[in-house]
Design a protein around this motif. Structure first.
Motif, PDB file in Angstrom:
ATOM      1  N   LYS A   1       0.841  -1.204   0.000  1.00 36.52           N
ATOM      2  CA  LYS A   1       0.000   0.000   0.000  1.00 36.52           C
ATOM      3  C   LYS A   1       0.875   1.252   0.000  1.00 36.52           C
ATOM      4  O   LYS A   1       0.475   2.291  -0.493  1.00 36.52           O
ATOM      5  CB  LYS A   1      -0.945   0.009   1.211  1.00 36.52           C
ATOM      6  CG  LYS A   1      -2.200  -0.820   0.966  1.00 36.52           C
ATOM      7  CD  LYS A   1      -3.189  -0.664   2.092  1.00 36.52           C
ATOM      8  CE  LYS A   1      -2.810  -1.594   3.233  1.00 36.52           C
ATOM      9  NZ  LYS A   1      -3.768  -1.504   4.363  1.00 36.52           N
ATOM     10  N   SER A   2       2.084   1.130   0.536  1.00 38.96           N
ATOM     11  CA  SER A   2       3.026   2.257   0.549  1.00 38.96           C
ATOM     12  C   SER A   2       3.850   2.345  -0.723  1.00 38.96           C
ATOM     13  O   SER A   2       4.256   3.426  -1.122  1.00 38.96           O
ATOM     14  CB  SER A   2       4.023   2.125   1.708  1.00 38.96           C
ATOM     15  OG  SER A   2       3.390   2.362   2.905  1.00 38.96           O
ATOM     16  N   TYR A   3       4.146   1.208  -1.317  1.00 33.34           N
ATOM     17  CA  TYR A   3       5.054   1.153  -2.468  1.00 33.34           C
ATOM     18  C   TYR A   3       4.392   1.835  -3.672  1.00 33.34           C
ATOM     19  O   TYR A   3       3.319   1.404  -4.111  1.00 33.34           O
ATOM     20  CB  TYR A   3       5.403  -0.308  -2.782  1.00 33.34           C
ATOM     21  CG  TYR A   3       6.560  -0.487  -3.737  1.00 33.34           C
ATOM     22  CD1 TYR A   3       7.874  -0.436  -3.283  1.00 33.34           C
ATOM     23  CD2 TYR A   3       6.344  -0.711  -5.093  1.00 33.34           C
ATOM     24  CE1 TYR A   3       8.944  -0.607  -4.162  1.00 33.34           C
ATOM     25  CE2 TYR A   3       7.405  -0.890  -5.971  1.00 33.34           C
ATOM     26  CZ  TYR A   3       8.701  -0.840  -5.497  1.00 33.34           C
ATOM     27  OH  TYR A   3       9.750  -1.004  -6.367  1.00 33.34           O
ATOM     28  N   GLN A   4       5.047   2.880  -4.186  1.00 32.88           N
ATOM     29  CA  GLN A   4       4.400   3.719  -5.202  1.00 32.88           C
ATOM     30  C   GLN A   4       4.733   3.321  -6.638  1.00 32.88           C
ATOM     31  O   GLN A   4       4.068   3.774  -7.566  1.00 32.88           O
ATOM     32  CB  GLN A   4       4.836   5.190  -5.005  1.00 32.88           C
ATOM     33  CG  GLN A   4       4.479   5.772  -3.654  1.00 32.88           C
ATOM     34  CD  GLN A   4       3.006   6.105  -3.560  1.00 32.88           C
ATOM     35  OE1 GLN A   4       2.442   6.743  -4.443  1.00 32.88           O
ATOM     36  NE2 GLN A   4       2.367   5.654  -2.482  1.00 32.88           N
ATOM     37  N   ASN A   5       5.773   2.547  -6.853  1.00 34.56           N
ATOM     38  CA  ASN A   5       6.217   2.238  -8.212  1.00 34.56           C
ATOM     39  C   ASN A   5       5.560   0.970  -8.750  1.00 34.56           C
ATOM     40  O   ASN A   5       4.914   0.231  -8.009  1.00 34.56           O
ATOM     41  CB  ASN A   5       7.745   2.099  -8.239  1.00 34.56           C
ATOM     42  CG  ASN A   5       8.434   3.382  -7.811  1.00 34.56           C
ATOM     43  OD1 ASN A   5       7.826   4.452  -7.854  1.00 34.56           O
ATOM     44  ND2 ASN A   5       9.677   3.278  -7.387  1.00 34.56           N
TER      45      ASN A   5
END
Ligand code: IMP
Ligand code: MG
Length: 176
Positions: free
Chosen positions: A56-60
């Motif tokens: 949920k945090s990982y943007q890529n």
């Protein structure tokens, strides 16, 4: 303090502490994999909550898959570990990040590393929420760690005691 079956546990890491460690770890992962679309490979059952919060945090760009580890404890403490679910995944020539709730002796990881070779990944790294360094018996490097922990029994945030406690949002330690 909580009681699960016959044992008492107390809070070891709050949900807030876990979240802030995950945020920091994700920044590192985003940097290291900025030129790649990695596959996060969760090892069930324990990893489910960690994978969820991490991604949920990982943007890529990334993919996610899961396999299940089953260990058969023999007369010796060196349990044989087998994996299932790999038929649904293609990791050939891909950057794989194994996601574990906890690395203890490293038996599971050692078996997994050996198992994955035949699927020809481009790279394999290990990411774990908890690492019992004192109990670790393998050579394989543990690349990403949220918390190095004491060699004590932990519960919650995916980890169970006799099937219970996986749903707890904090990590607990056995009160001895
Ligand atoms: P290994 O010894 O590194 O192969 O760890 C195997 C598995 O044991 C982990 O994936 C967990 O499922 C379980 N495990 C190890 N330490 C703990 C603990 O403190 N609490 C709950 N489960 C644990
Ligand atoms: Mg596990």
């Amino acid at each position: 303090m909580i009681t699960v079956r016959d044992k008492d546990f107390e809070v070891y890491y709050t949900a807030e502490q876990i979240n802030s460690k995950i945020e920091a770890l994700v920044k590192e992962l985003e940097h290291d994999y900025k030129n790649s679309t990695p596959i996060f490979l969760g090892i069930l059952n324990g990893c489910f909550m960690f994978v969820s919060d991490l991604l949920k945090s990982y943007q890529n760009a990334c993919e996610v898959g899961f396999i299940k580890a089953t260990s058969y404890e023999g007369m010796q403490s060196t349990g044989k570990v087998t994996f299932s679910g790999m038929e649904h995944l293609n990791i050939e020539n891909r950057d794989v990040i194994i996601v574990e709730d906890i690395v203890d002796t490293g038996n599971t990881l050692k078996a997994l590393d050996k198992f994955l070779v035949s699927y020809k990944p481009k790279s394999v790294k290990v990411c774990t929420l908890l690492f019992k360094r004192e109990a670790y018996k393998q050579e394989l490097p543990i690349d990403y760690v949220c918390f190095e922990v004491d060699n004590k029994f932990l519960l919650g945030y995916g980890l169970d005691y006799d099937g219970l406690g996986r749903n707890l949002p904090e990590v607990y330690i056995l009160n001895e």
